[in-house]
Scaffold this active site. Structure first.
Site, PDB file in Angstrom:
ATOM      1  N   GLU A 156       0.868  -1.170   0.000  1.00  0.00           N
ATOM      2  CA  GLU A 156       0.000   0.000   0.000  1.00  0.00           C
ATOM      3  C   GLU A 156       0.914   1.232   0.000  1.00  0.00           C
ATOM      4  OE1 GLU A 156      -2.646   0.393   3.375  1.00  0.00           O
ATOM      5  OE2 GLU A 156      -3.406   2.313   2.615  1.00  0.00           O
ATOM      6  N   ARG A 179       4.845 -12.511   9.802  1.00  0.00           N
ATOM      7  CA  ARG A 179       5.479 -11.193   9.726  1.00  0.00           C
ATOM      8  C   ARG A 179       6.841 -11.277  10.356  1.00  0.00           C
ATOM      9  NH1 ARG A 179       1.718  -7.416   8.552  1.00  0.00           N
ATOM     10  NH2 ARG A 179       2.804  -5.464   8.712  1.00  0.00           N
ATOM     11  N   LYS A 194       4.468   0.927   8.778  1.00  0.00           N
ATOM     12  CA  LYS A 194       4.547   2.224   8.094  1.00  0.00           C
ATOM     13  C   LYS A 194       3.890   3.310   8.924  1.00  0.00           C
ATOM     14  CE  LYS A 194       3.647   0.095   3.837  1.00  0.00           C
ATOM     15  NZ  LYS A 194       2.248  -0.092   3.585  1.00  0.00           N
TER      16      LYS A 194
HETATM   17  P1  ATP Z   1       2.571  -1.807   7.490  1.00  0.00           P
HETATM   18  O1  ATP Z   1       1.835  -2.124   8.749  1.00  0.00           O
HETATM   19  O2  ATP Z   1       3.999  -1.508   7.699  1.00  0.00           O
HETATM   20  O3  ATP Z   1       1.878  -0.761   6.665  1.00  0.00           O
HETATM   21  P2  ATP Z   1       1.423  -3.657   5.786  1.00  0.00           P
HETATM   22  O4  ATP Z   1       1.352  -5.137   5.868  1.00  0.00           O
HETATM   23  O5  ATP Z   1       0.172  -2.899   5.984  1.00  0.00           O
HETATM   24  O6  ATP Z   1       2.559  -3.161   6.705  1.00  0.00           O
HETATM   25  P3  ATP Z   1       1.638  -3.498   2.988  1.00  0.00           P
HETATM   26  O7  ATP Z   1       2.084  -2.353   2.182  1.00  0.00           O
HETATM   27  O8  ATP Z   1       0.217  -3.882   2.920  1.00  0.00           O
HETATM   28  O9  ATP Z   1       2.067  -3.182   4.461  1.00  0.00           O
HETATM   29  O10 ATP Z   1       2.576  -4.752   2.718  1.00  0.00           O
HETATM   30  C1  ATP Z   1       2.911  -5.292   1.466  1.00  0.00           C
HETATM   31  C2  ATP Z   1       3.287  -6.719   1.654  1.00  0.00           C
HETATM   32  O11 ATP Z   1       4.385  -6.831   2.550  1.00  0.00           O
HETATM   33  C3  ATP Z   1       2.139  -7.516   2.247  1.00  0.00           C
HETATM   34  O12 ATP Z   1       2.036  -8.738   1.575  1.00  0.00           O
HETATM   35  C4  ATP Z   1       2.552  -7.693   3.676  1.00  0.00           C
HETATM   36  O13 ATP Z   1       1.977  -8.838   4.198  1.00  0.00           O
HETATM   37  C5  ATP Z   1       4.074  -7.739   3.591  1.00  0.00           C
HETATM   38  N1  ATP Z   1       4.676  -7.297   4.843  1.00  0.00           N
HETATM   39  C6  ATP Z   1       4.477  -6.130   5.488  1.00  0.00           C
HETATM   40  N2  ATP Z   1       5.150  -6.090   6.638  1.00  0.00           N
HETATM   41  C7  ATP Z   1       5.813  -7.261   6.753  1.00  0.00           C
HETATM   42  C8  ATP Z   1       6.692  -7.833   7.734  1.00  0.00           C
HETATM   43  N3  ATP Z   1       7.015  -7.178   8.841  1.00  0.00           N
HETATM   44  N4  ATP Z   1       7.192  -9.061   7.496  1.00  0.00           N
HETATM   45  C9  ATP Z   1       6.881  -9.735   6.378  1.00  0.00           C
HETATM   46  N5  ATP Z   1       6.074  -9.249   5.427  1.00  0.00           N
HETATM   47  C10 ATP Z   1       5.529  -8.038   5.598  1.00  0.00           C
HETATM   48 MG    MG Z   2      -1.264  -1.764   5.656  1.00  0.00          MG
END
Ligand code: ATP
Ligand code: MG
Length: 561
Positions: free
Chosen positions: A35, A262, A272
């Site tokens: 995102e 994660r 983020k």
């Molecule tokens: P954040 O909470 O940092 O915004 P998110 O999962 O909402 O993380 P996304 O942009 O949706 O962020 O993530 C893109 C991809 O990266 C998704 O498939 C997510 O599952 C993966 N991802 C995000 N954070 C992690 C992590 N800490 N470890 C492994 N994969 C991750």
């Molecule tokens: Mg997110």
């Protein structure tokens, strides 16, 4: 970057099983779906290495898909940064996609669901809906609007789309099962009204699809075969499948969602939203602050893409969430820099040493090997003269036998130069040592082959010639948070654990060969650690970041286990 010889992780086992059961290898397709609401962090690196790694292993396309369904938080700046970071990590996507490319298709499918009696417009407030949700042990209550006619639903949904309602007035919900044991199946919201401009579709839409409705359908549109996401989506899988059931056709690939853990890194936060707060509240200077666990922060700090990929590979893919010690990441960067970083000398906490028997006004340019780990790295010249700097902590008037550095009456070798002996020292009125007087052994020059040059002394010190030294700003970093896991403490906010001393700015005195150093260059300051030239650096004022120290705390942690 061949992945073929690495052992299979559990997701690869799932794919292998699918292939055995007749799934065509040519139909394998993956995606990385960030995102664009912030910069990528080290957690994302795991997901990137996983998805693009699968692409390499199976020679399958991997899309970069921006999951851009929330215009309130998303920006073009983040899209650009994400593309830059994925490229820098060394991966190439097949096509660049946006969930917003599918807004029309998603809308058409939503209309189809309404017509099938599988979606309805709910006109209750979010509080009312929350009260009807029930609990995992209690069934929910059906909305009074659940049985609206198809005509009325179509009319309301069209009006929602046309911007006739304010935010929160109506939502579109899937009509599934208010008694399901999976709370997510209790008539989840598919669309909400949002009067916000989107970074790509601008004001074309004032209804936006929710994540669950968007993600699986986007996978389907792109014909992604294996949609890999983190564990918090495990419960969403049932809904992912339900939404797919409504639209898939037999002759197309049906995407399959599977989950992995994660990755969390100690002494930092990988979210983020939380990282955005550090930026907004100016705890750091930006998303690429070298203390940030963002890809761009790590890059600026001096991490190489190789070391981040090696880190992701080493920790692998897990089924359960866990905390990875940051020293493992540091081990990877040190391991990489040890092989590639030229050695140089710089003094960060200077103490003046005068070599009393060295001729006044004389200087010599001594041979210095660039990298003992790399024969092809060659050598350079470093200037030596009567007055030099050494580190303050490398001299003591008196010390026990374990102190192998300079003390009164004893000898040490100056790296690439001579053996010196401390004869006396001078103090200021507060008793601080401000100068050491030494004599040197003229026959002991390193590499000269004389008997004296081969003489063994216990300690070797780095140094710089004072009159040749160049001054540089040196930024030293410590952990951004004072505790291992800042965001899991009850009753405390992660911001309470910010380390107030995570940055120290000092002046360093460096050998003159560094005058030509360019932004991004990486070196080892001998005996001190690995450093790189920061993006703030100019030809007038060099700025170095400390990437990582030389001491390996990871090995120690492993020994303890
Ligand atoms: P954040 O909470 O940092 O915004 P998110 O999962 O909402 O993380 P996304 O942009 O949706 O962020 O993530 C893109 C991809 O990266 C998704 O498939 C997510 O599952 C993966 N991802 C995000 N954070 C992690 C992590 N800490 N470890 C492994 N994969 C991750
Ligand atoms: Mg997110």
């Amino acid at each position: 970057m061949s992945n073929a010889d690495k052992p299979l992780n559990f997701l690869e086992h799932i794919i292998e099983e699918d292939l055995k059961n007749g799934f065509s290898r040519d139909d394998l397709r993956f995606r990385f779906p960030p995102e664009p609401n912030g910069y990528l962090h080290i957690g994302h690196a795991s997901s990137i290495c996983l998805n693009f790694g699968l692409g390499l292993r199976y020679d399958a396309p991997v899309n970069l898909r921006f999951d851009d369904t929330n215009p309130a938080k998303e920006e073009q700046e983040f899209v650009d940064a994400i593309k830059r970071d994925v490229t820098w990590l060394g991966y190439q996507w097949n096509t660049e996609r946006y969930a917003s490319d599918y807004f029309q298709q998603l809308y058409d499918w939503a209309v189809f669901l309404i017509k099938e009696g599988k979606a309805y417009v709910d006109s209750q407030s979010s509080d009312e809906m929350a009260m009807q949700k029930g609990s995992p042990t209690e069934p929910g209550i059906e909305s009074p609007f659940r049985n609206r006619s198809v005509e009325e639903n179509l009319q309301l949904f069209t009006s929602m789309k046309n911007g006739e309602f304010e935010e929160g007035k109506h939502v579109l919900r899937a009509k599934i099962d208010m008694t399901s044991s999976n709370m997510l199946m209790r008539d989840p919201i598919m669309y909400r009204v949002l009067h916000k401009a989107h970074h790509r579709t601008n004001t074309d839409w004032c209804i936006y699809p929710m994540y669950d409705w968007t993600h699986g359908e986007s996978d389907y549109i792109e014909q992604v075969s294996h949609s890999l996401c983190t564990l918090e989506f495990a419960m969403h899988r049932e809904l992912y499948d339900w939404f797919l059931d409504q639209v898939v056709s037999q002759d197309k690939v049906r995407p399959k969602q599977r989950e992995f853990a994660r990755r969390n890194l100690s002494h930092t936060v990988v979210s983020k939203r939380k990282l955005a707060k550090l930026v907004e509240e100016k705890v750091v200077i930006g998303w690429d602050d070298p203390r940030m666990p963002t890809i761009s922060g790590l890059k600026r700090r001096g991490y190489s893409p190789e070391s981040i990929r090696n880190f992701a590979d080493t920790i692998g893919i897990a089924k359960r969430d866990n905390l990875i010690d940051v020293s493992l990441l540091e081990f990877q960067v040190r391991d990489h820099l040890n092989k590639v970083a030229p050695r140089v000398m710089g003094v960060l906490d200077p103490l003046k040493v005068v070599i009393t028997n060295y001729p006044e006004g004389e200087e010599e340019w001594l041979d210095a090997e660039n990298n003992p780990e790399d024969e092809t790295a060659g050598s350079r010249k470093v200037p030596f003269s009567k007055e030099i700097y050494i580190e303050k902590e490398d001299f003591r008037e008196e010390a026990n036998k374990k102190f192998f550095r300079l003390k009164l009456g004893k000898e040490v070798r100056l790296k690439n130069a001579y053996i010196i002996k401390a004869e006396s020292c001078t103090k200021d009125t507060d008793g601080n040592i401000i100068e050491v007087q030494c004599t040197y052994d003229p026959k002991s020059k390193s590499g000269s082959g004389t008997e004296e040059s081969l003489r063994k002394v216990k300690g070797t010190l780095h140094w710089v010639s004072i009159k040749h030294a160049i001054e540089a700003e040196v930024r030293l970093y410590d952990r951004l948070f004072t505790v291992e896991s800042p965001d899991t403490h009850k009753d405390k906010d992660f911001m309470d654990f910010v380390n107030p001393d995570s940055l120290e700015v000092i002046t360093g005195y460096l050998e003159p060969s560094l005058q030509e150093a360019k932004i991004g260059d990486q070196v080892q300051f001998q005996r001190l650690g690995y450093f790189c030239v920061d993006t703030d650096s100019t030809s007038e004022k060099l700025v170095f970041n400390k990437t990582v120290g030389l001491r390996d705390s990871w090995a120690k942690i492993q020994q303890k286990n």
